[in-house]
Motif scaffolding. Structure first.
Motif, PDB file in Angstrom:
ATOM      1  N   PRO A  57       0.828  -1.213   0.000  1.00 52.35           N
ATOM      2  CA  PRO A  57       0.000   0.000   0.000  1.00 52.35           C
ATOM      3  C   PRO A  57       0.858   1.257   0.000  1.00 52.35           C
ATOM      4  N   ALA A  58       0.482   2.225  -0.827  1.00 51.32           N
ATOM      5  CA  ALA A  58       1.297   3.437  -0.981  1.00 51.32           C
ATOM      6  C   ALA A  58       1.417   4.214   0.325  1.00 51.32           C
ATOM      7  N   HIS A  59       0.372   4.196   1.156  1.00 49.01           N
ATOM      8  CA  HIS A  59       0.426   4.989   2.386  1.00 49.01           C
ATOM      9  C   HIS A  59       1.406   4.425   3.405  1.00 49.01           C
ATOM     10  N   LEU A  60       1.833   3.166   3.230  1.00 46.83           N
ATOM     11  CA  LEU A  60       2.821   2.593   4.150  1.00 46.83           C
ATOM     12  C   LEU A  60       4.248   2.942   3.758  1.00 46.83           C
ATOM     13  N   SER A  61       4.436   3.449   2.542  1.00 48.41           N
ATOM     14  CA  SER A  61       5.792   3.780   2.100  1.00 48.41           C
ATOM     15  C   SER A  61       6.394   4.906   2.927  1.00 48.41           C
ATOM     16  N   ARG A  62       5.550   5.689   3.622  1.00 51.15           N
ATOM     17  CA  ARG A  62       6.083   6.771   4.453  1.00 51.15           C
ATOM     18  C   ARG A  62       6.818   6.243   5.679  1.00 51.15           C
ATOM     19  N   LEU A  63       6.685   4.934   5.954  1.00 46.80           N
ATOM     20  CA  LEU A  63       7.435   4.330   7.062  1.00 46.80           C
ATOM     21  C   LEU A  63       8.869   4.007   6.649  1.00 46.80           C
ATOM     22  N   SER A  64       9.126   3.970   5.342  1.00 47.25           N
ATOM     23  CA  SER A  64      10.464   3.648   4.863  1.00 47.25           C
ATOM     24  C   SER A  64      11.449   4.724   5.300  1.00 47.25           C
ATOM     25  N   GLY A  65      12.620   4.291   5.753  1.00 43.03           N
ATOM     26  CA  GLY A  65      13.632   5.227   6.216  1.00 43.03           C
ATOM     27  C   GLY A  65      13.550   5.537   7.692  1.00 43.03           C
ATOM     28  N   LYS A  66      12.550   4.995   8.367  1.00 37.22           N
ATOM     29  CA  LYS A  66      12.403   5.194   9.812  1.00 37.22           C
ATOM     30  C   LYS A  66      12.679   3.883  10.539  1.00 37.22           C
ATOM     31  N   CYS A  67      13.048   3.958  11.804  1.00 36.80           N
ATOM     32  CA  CYS A  67      13.301   2.769  12.612  1.00 36.80           C
ATOM     33  C   CYS A  67      12.621   2.929  13.967  1.00 36.80           C
ATOM     34  N   PHE A  68      12.164   1.807  14.517  1.00 31.73           N
ATOM     35  CA  PHE A  68      11.443   1.800  15.785  1.00 31.73           C
ATOM     36  C   PHE A  68      12.028   0.704  16.669  1.00 31.73           C
ATOM     37  N   SER A  69      12.300   1.045  17.915  1.00 28.28           N
ATOM     38  CA  SER A  69      13.004   0.116  18.799  1.00 28.28           C
ATOM     39  C   SER A  69      12.154  -0.266  20.003  1.00 28.28           C
ATOM     40  N   LEU A  70      12.515  -1.397  20.586  1.00 31.28           N
ATOM     41  CA  LEU A  70      11.864  -1.909  21.792  1.00 31.28           C
ATOM     42  C   LEU A  70      12.914  -2.648  22.604  1.00 31.28           C
ATOM     43  N   VAL A  71      12.983  -2.351  23.899  1.00 30.91           N
ATOM     44  CA  VAL A  71      13.925  -3.034  24.792  1.00 30.91           C
ATOM     45  C   VAL A  71      13.151  -4.026  25.644  1.00 30.91           C
ATOM     46  N   TYR A  77      15.568  -4.493  20.362  1.00 30.22           N
ATOM     47  CA  TYR A  77      15.142  -4.879  19.020  1.00 30.22           C
ATOM     48  C   TYR A  77      14.833  -3.612  18.225  1.00 30.22           C
ATOM     49  N   GLU A  78      15.211  -3.624  16.968  1.00 29.93           N
ATOM     50  CA  GLU A  78      14.968  -2.470  16.118  1.00 29.93           C
ATOM     51  C   GLU A  78      14.344  -2.930  14.799  1.00 29.93           C
ATOM     52  N   PHE A  79      13.213  -2.328  14.469  1.00 25.93           N
ATOM     53  CA  PHE A  79      12.478  -2.651  13.248  1.00 25.93           C
ATOM     54  C   PHE A  79      12.509  -1.442  12.330  1.00 25.93           C
ATOM     55  N   CYS A  80      13.110  -1.628  11.159  1.00 26.71           N
ATOM     56  CA  CYS A  80      13.163  -0.589  10.142  1.00 26.71           C
ATOM     57  C   CYS A  80      12.323  -1.064   8.964  1.00 26.71           C
ATOM     58  N   PRO A  81      11.075  -0.588   8.828  1.00 19.59           N
ATOM     59  CA  PRO A  81      10.190  -1.064   7.763  1.00 19.59           C
ATOM     60  C   PRO A  81      10.837  -0.986   6.389  1.00 19.59           C
ATOM     61  N   PHE A  82      10.668  -2.069   5.634  1.00 18.95           N
ATOM     62  CA  PHE A  82      11.215  -2.214   4.288  1.00 18.95           C
ATOM     63  C   PHE A  82      12.748  -2.200   4.272  1.00 18.95           C
ATOM     64  N   HIS A  83      13.346  -2.498   5.435  1.00 21.24           N
ATOM     65  CA  HIS A  83      14.814  -2.574   5.497  1.00 21.24           C
ATOM     66  C   HIS A  83      15.268  -3.829   6.241  1.00 21.24           C
ATOM     67  N   ASN A  84      15.147  -3.847   7.569  1.00 17.88           N
ATOM     68  CA  ASN A  84      15.559  -5.035   8.311  1.00 17.88           C
ATOM     69  C   ASN A  84      15.058  -5.012   9.749  1.00 17.88           C
ATOM     70  N   VAL A  85      15.335  -6.107  10.456  1.00 20.18           N
ATOM     71  CA  VAL A  85      15.087  -6.232  11.892  1.00 20.18           C
ATOM     72  C   VAL A  85      16.404  -6.633  12.539  1.00 20.18           C
ATOM     73  N   THR A  86      16.794  -5.933  13.604  1.00 17.18           N
ATOM     74  CA  THR A  86      18.061  -6.230  14.263  1.00 17.18           C
ATOM     75  C   THR A  86      17.852  -6.436  15.761  1.00 17.18           C
ATOM     76  N   GLN A  87      18.837  -7.087  16.376  1.00 19.96           N
ATOM     77  CA  GLN A  87      18.814  -7.359  17.811  1.00 19.96           C
ATOM     78  C   GLN A  87      20.177  -6.992  18.390  1.00 19.96           C
ATOM     79  N   HIS A  88      20.168  -6.297  19.512  1.00 16.12           N
ATOM     80  CA  HIS A  88      21.410  -5.862  20.147  1.00 16.12           C
ATOM     81  C   HIS A  88      21.355  -6.188  21.641  1.00 16.12           C
TER      82      HIS A  88
END
Length: 302
Positions: A57-71, A77-88
């Motif tokens: 969906p086009a309206h979800l493309s605005r999440l691209s380039g942003k990252c969201f974290s949770l401890v 944990y860090e979730f970057c939509p349309f990029h990756n998921v990482t764990q530290h």
């Protein structure tokens, strides 16, 4: 006098220590650039490949380039939509873990709906790669709400966003370009007219989603490439299904004749018609608005 006393004390100290000993060198694994705590966490990661292009969906493309974290516990944990998921790992251990749990790969689609985002080809975990599925749910703000590991090396993430609060915001059909929408309309009509089987319908839909960039083409299995391998009994049209049925019936008659010639008894199976095998088909009435939907998005919700 004071200078002479200082020289005497220095000489006495060196004599008490005895001969100089060699320094012991301790060799440790070189972690510079991987788990070096003095480097940013993103600099330690070594992805196996680039993420797939932004899709859906086009309206979800605005999440691209942003990252969201949770401890959670000692992990970030860090979730970057349309990029990756990482764990530290949030500890001061010299080999604290930082890794990739998945790289943006494709959507999971079911019943004309984007069900989740699949992040695959993460860091190695035993004999396979780590992977994550991200479920998008309605929320007042964009945030990574929950992370779990339902099975070894497979992670489940819940991401809340107001972008999916409208009931039609994750429908697949409205996100397609006009040409692919017309193609889908034709597939639906062919299924209703019984020109294709349910297996053919699913196959054509998958090809359509692959052309749209929502799904990635599956890798061909090695067993399917082997000569003489068993063929899958999946037919795209009723004509090919009927042809295969006639060929099998001919082979059965030949085998029966061979058994009769040699006096070998056999059990006769119950007779079933072709229509009984295929089942009764009724035209599918799918309203256009049920496919098209209405995302109902107004303004910038970010």
């Amino acid at each position: 006098m004071a200078a002479r006393l200082a020289r005497l004390l220095l000489l006495f100290g060196l004599t008490a220590r005895g001969p100089a000993s060699k320094m012991k060198v301790v060799e440790e694994p070189n972690t510079f650039g991987l788990n070096n705590p003095f480097l940013p966490q993103t600099s330690r990661l070594q992805p196996k490949r680039d993420p797939a292009p932004v899709s859906g969906p086009a309206h979800l493309s605005r999440l691209s380039g942003k990252c969201f974290s949770l401890v959670e516990s000692t992990y970030k944990y860090e979730f970057c939509p349309f990029h990756n998921v990482t764990q530290h790992e949030q500890t001061f251990r010299w080999n604290a873990y930082s890794g990739i749990l998945g790289i943006w790969h494709e959507w999971e689609i079911a019943n004309n709906t984007f069900r989740g985002m699949w992040m695959r080809d993460g860091d190695s975990c035993r004999s396979r790669s780590r992977q994550s599925k991200v479920e998008l749910t309605c929320g007042k703000s964009n945030r990574l709400a929950h992370v779990s590991e339902p099975s070894t090396c497979v992670y489940a993430l819940t991401f809340e966003t107001p972008l999916v609060c409208h009931p039609h915001s994750l429908l697949v059909y409205p996100a397609l370009p006009a040409a692919l929408q017309q193609r889908w309309d034709q597939v639906e009509q062919d299924l209703a007219d019984e020109l294709i089987t349910s297996q053919g319908y699913e196959k054509l839909l998958r090809a359509l989603f692959e052309d749209a960039g929502y799904l990635r083409a599956p890798e061909e299995s090695e067993s399917a490439q082997q000569e003489g391998g068993a063929q899958s009994l999946v037919f795209e049209t009723l004509e090919s299904c009927n042809k295969a049925h006639k060929e099998l019936s001919k082979e059965i008659r030949r085998l029966k004749s061979v058994l009769t010639q040699h006096g070998i008894p056999y059990t006769k199976p119950a007779e079933t018609s072709t229509s009984a095998h295929l089942g009764s088909k009724t035209p599918i009435d799918r309203a256009a608005e049920q496919l098209r939907g209405d995302p109902g998005l107004r303004g910038n919700t970010l």
